[in-house]
Design an enzyme around this catalytic site. Structure first.
Site, mmCIF file in Angstrom:
data_model
loop_
_atom_site.group_PDB
_atom_site.id
_atom_site.type_symbol
_atom_site.label_atom_id
_atom_site.label_comp_id
_atom_site.label_asym_id
_atom_site.label_seq_id
_atom_site.Cartn_x
_atom_site.Cartn_y
_atom_site.Cartn_z
ATOM 1 N N ASN A 1 -13.931 21.336 -16.162
ATOM 2 C CA ASN A 1 -14.216 21.768 -15.184
ATOM 3 C C ASN A 1 -13.753 20.468 -14.242
ATOM 4 O O ASN A 1 -13.157 21.073 -13.196
ATOM 5 C CB ASN A 1 -15.667 21.766 -15.153
ATOM 6 N N GLU B 1 -16.223 22.823 -26.399
ATOM 7 C CA GLU B 1 -17.682 23.710 -25.869
ATOM 8 C C GLU B 1 -17.001 24.929 -26.457
ATOM 9 O O GLU B 1 -17.211 26.016 -27.534
ATOM 10 C CB GLU B 1 -17.565 24.070 -24.348
ATOM 11 N N HIS C 1 -18.407 14.565 -20.545
ATOM 12 C CA HIS C 1 -16.848 13.640 -20.664
ATOM 13 C C HIS C 1 -17.034 12.938 -19.421
ATOM 14 O O HIS C 1 -17.020 13.228 -18.301
ATOM 15 C CB HIS C 1 -15.913 15.289 -20.285
ATOM 16 N N THR D 1 -17.793 27.781 -20.159
ATOM 17 C CA THR D 1 -19.054 28.179 -18.902
ATOM 18 C C THR D 1 -18.516 27.783 -17.609
ATOM 19 O O THR D 1 -18.364 27.780 -16.320
ATOM 20 C CB THR D 1 -20.417 26.751 -19.428
ATOM 21 N N HIS E 1 -22.164 20.273 -24.179
ATOM 22 C CA HIS E 1 -20.654 21.101 -24.639
ATOM 23 C C HIS E 1 -21.425 22.037 -26.131
ATOM 24 O O HIS E 1 -21.031 22.814 -26.300
ATOM 25 C CB HIS E 1 -19.180 20.720 -25.220
#
Length: 651
Positions: free
Chosen positions: A226, A127, A42, A168, A75
């Site tokens: 994230n 993911e 990403h 994750t 991912h």
């Protein structure tokens, strides 16, 4: 310090992203061009760079086949897509993050074990969608509210065997809150903490910095989960948080009145973009305050200062037969001796770690003159164990260990390599019991006292067993009812019955309820330690008394007898009681018949015991059945009479 930009130590590429980008670059060069399915990571800048190197992007994997090389994104990918590529002969280079691969295996294994996989994360994230494809019926929850809603759908959901994992990059608070609800409400749960350590450290570090600064800048692609989570976490502690993709989005207005700013970046952000943002932020703050500090000076300030005892995380850069070199983001070169990596003298460093692995260590020596630092993973693991033990005292955590020895006054239990002394009074065994019988047993205990300096740890097994027993008792008394069945264990025996533990509570089975057959002592049908299937006959909650039965009440012994025998039939019976007027014999369990004294022998006898004894097996003839009174007349003599008549004729 006024005018400072605090740069997060863990900002930027994580190991999984770095590995994916390196693999894509290498594959593009070696194969003369390759494919990626959507964005490899990403970050639009990195994706453009890869496309320039010959890594073409497609969203139609079904068009790829033999002769095509495909790099699988960090991912992960849908399993059916991977299977399709393989079936069509495409060459796949798996750049999936190793942490994601591990979760894929856990999800697939859960289905093989007959369990449903629960994934805590963003349902539409690539993911999570990829993870869900590795089993047939996954449950994907975005957080505790989804969990509560699913549990409320049906009571039976609580009995489904579950395996719980996390995306994750999931926010730890969301994951922990979710699995705590599942663990409390469901009866059969396996929980795996699969949040990436690097992600957790990045989030913790971002939260810490955000609490110290006037402005917080988070760098990363807007599609990155994230990065979004980092922004959410920073907003809890800092009043002004800006998420940007690169330095072009920075504005001087961001830093009005700012004396200290913080900077972190998502796992897909290249170091070049971070440095550019860092330099721009520094210049903006300097402009606002009239400072002239150079970017180089500020960047040097961002380097770590290593001190003995510091915990540091770095990346393995090289491996030799005697040591492992680690980049910890400091001016000094850092390395780990083999003896500080493992206790196994025969182990090879390359079997324990690999280049580009992230490794957590503690600094054991710093030599600023020669510019190096010695690290130790082994000592850090020991420190962590002691910290876990100390935390266990505060949290009253139940820990598991193995009994390794008996000594004066108690036993020694090994818990994560730490020896815990358990006094005899806290062993959970009766006073005077042979504690050596516990050696090699797995036990659960609570740590009650820790003195790290004296390396003394004291624990209690009894507190855990008593708590478990109390909880079990409360569960029994809250749900007990007449007729309910339990599987119990015989704890003790008396002449009039046995006491059975049905899960923390003892109930009594009277001797008359142990068997349809007439018995003199309970030892004829069971012994201490035996497992019995019992049911509740009656109970008194106030007196805490429970009467139990073993005999199968669904069976009518008289009906069994009537279906098996008729008048005139011969049966093999057991003498159960001798009276002056005859003997009672068991025909089938629960049904006795009478052999009158005149029918015991073919001659006159004074008393039945002259011929018979209790427990003796004899053949009899059924001479009469009174169905109304359920009485049976038996005769031994009727079987002897023909032989007696023949003897008389011969004479």
């Amino acid at each position: 310090m006024p005018g400072t930009v605090i740069l997060a130590k863990s900002a930027g590429f994580c190991y999984g992203v770095r590995r994916a980008v390196d693999l894509a670059r290498k594959t593009a060069v070696e194969s003369g061009g390759c494919w990626m399915l959507g964005d490899l990571i990403h970050n639009a800048n990195v994706v453009r760079e890869l496309e320039e190197l010959g890594v073409r992007k497609t969203t139609e994997p079904e068009t790829l086949g033999e002769g095509d090389t495909v790099v699988i994104r960090s991912h992960g990918e849908l399993k059916r897509v991977l299977d399709g590529l393989e079936a069509r002969g495409a060459a796949c280079v798996n750049a999936t993050c190793p942490n994601v691969c591990r979760i894929q295996k856990l999800v697939a294994q859960s289905e093989q074990e007959g369990r449903r996989a629960v994934i805590i994360g963003e349902p539409h994230h690539p993911e999570v969608m990829g993870l869900a494809s590795w089993c047939a019926q996954p449950l994907v929850f975005s957080g505790p509210e989804d969990v509560r809603a699913w549990l409320a759908e049906a009571e039976s959901n609580r009995d489904i065997p579950l395996t719980v994992v996390a995306q994750t990059t999931c926010i730890r608070e969301l994951f922990e809150t979710s699995w705590e609800i599942i663990k409390k409400e469901c009866t059969n749960v396996k929980i795996f903490d699969t949040i990436c350590d690097a992600t957790h450290k990045r989030q913790s570090e971002a939260a810490e910095i955000a609490g110290k600064v006037d402005v917080m800048v988070v760098v990363g692609d807007r599609k990155s989960a994230n990065t979004k989570h980092l922004t959410e976490i920073c907003m809890r502690s800092c009043p002004r948080v800006f998420q940007i993709e690169d330095a072009r989005e920075l504005s001087p207005d961001f830093f009005n009145g700012c004396h200290v700013a913080g900077l972190t970046a998502g796992a897909s952000t290249p170091a070049g973009i971070i440095k550019e943002v860092y330099a721009t932020m520094s210049e903006e703050i300097k402009a606002a305050e009239g400072k002239e500090e150079s970017f180089e000076e500020l960047l040097n300030q961002s380097f770590k200062t290593l001190n003995t005892g510091d915990r540091v995380t770095g990346i393995v850069t090289a491996i030799t037969p005697t040591e492992v070199q680690v980049d910890v983001g400091a001016k000094q070169a850092a390395y780990i001796k083999l003896s500080e990596l493992t206790d196994d003298p025969s182990a090879k460093p390359e079997d324990i770690v690999h280049v580009n692995d992230e490794i957590e260590t503690v600094v054991v020596r710093v030599n600023d003159v020669e510019g190096y630092a010695e690290l130790s993973r082994k000592r850090l693991e020991s420190i962590k164990v002691w910290e876990n033990i100390e935390q266990a005292v505060e949290d009253k955590t139940v820990m598991e260990g193995v009994v390794i020895a008996e000594n004066k006054g108690g036993i020694v239990v090994s818990v994560k390599g730490i020896q815990v002394f358990v006094p005899a009074s806290q062993s959970g065994q009766p006073r005077g019991a042979d504690l050596s019988s516990m050696i090699k047993q797995k036990v659960q205990l609570r740590v009650t006292e820790v003195n790290r300096n004296r390396r003394r740890v004291v624990g209690s097994i009894r507190s855990v067993t008593e708590e478990a027993r109390k909880a079990a008792q409360e569960q029994i008394w809250s749900s007990i009812e007449v007729g309910k069945h339990y599987t119990g264990t015989v704890k003790s025996m008396t002449s009039y019955g046995v006491f059975v533990d049905i899960g923390g509570v003892d109930g009594m089975v009277h001797i008359s309820e142990l068997s349809w057959s007439r018995i003199k002592t309970p030892s004829e049908v069971c012994k201490v330690g035996d497992t019995l299937e019992v049911y509740v006959i009656a109970f008194d909650p106030e007196k805490h008394k429970i009467s139990l039965g073993v005999k199968d009440r669904s069976i009518d012994p008289w009906e069994v007898f009537m279906n098996k025998y008729s008048v005139g039939d011969v049966a093999s019976v057991r003498i159960v009681k001798l009276m002056s007027f005859g003997a009672f014999a068991e025909v089938v369990p629960g049904v006795d018949g009478l052999i009158h004294i005149s029918q015991i022998a073919d001659r006159r006898i004074d008393k039945p015991e002259d011929v018979l004894s209790e427990g003796q097996i004899v053949d009899v003839k059924i001479t009469a059945i009174d169905e109304e009174k359920k009485k049976i007349s038996l005769s031994i003599r009727a079987l002897l009479a023909p032989a007696a008549e023949e003897d008389s004729e011969e004479e």
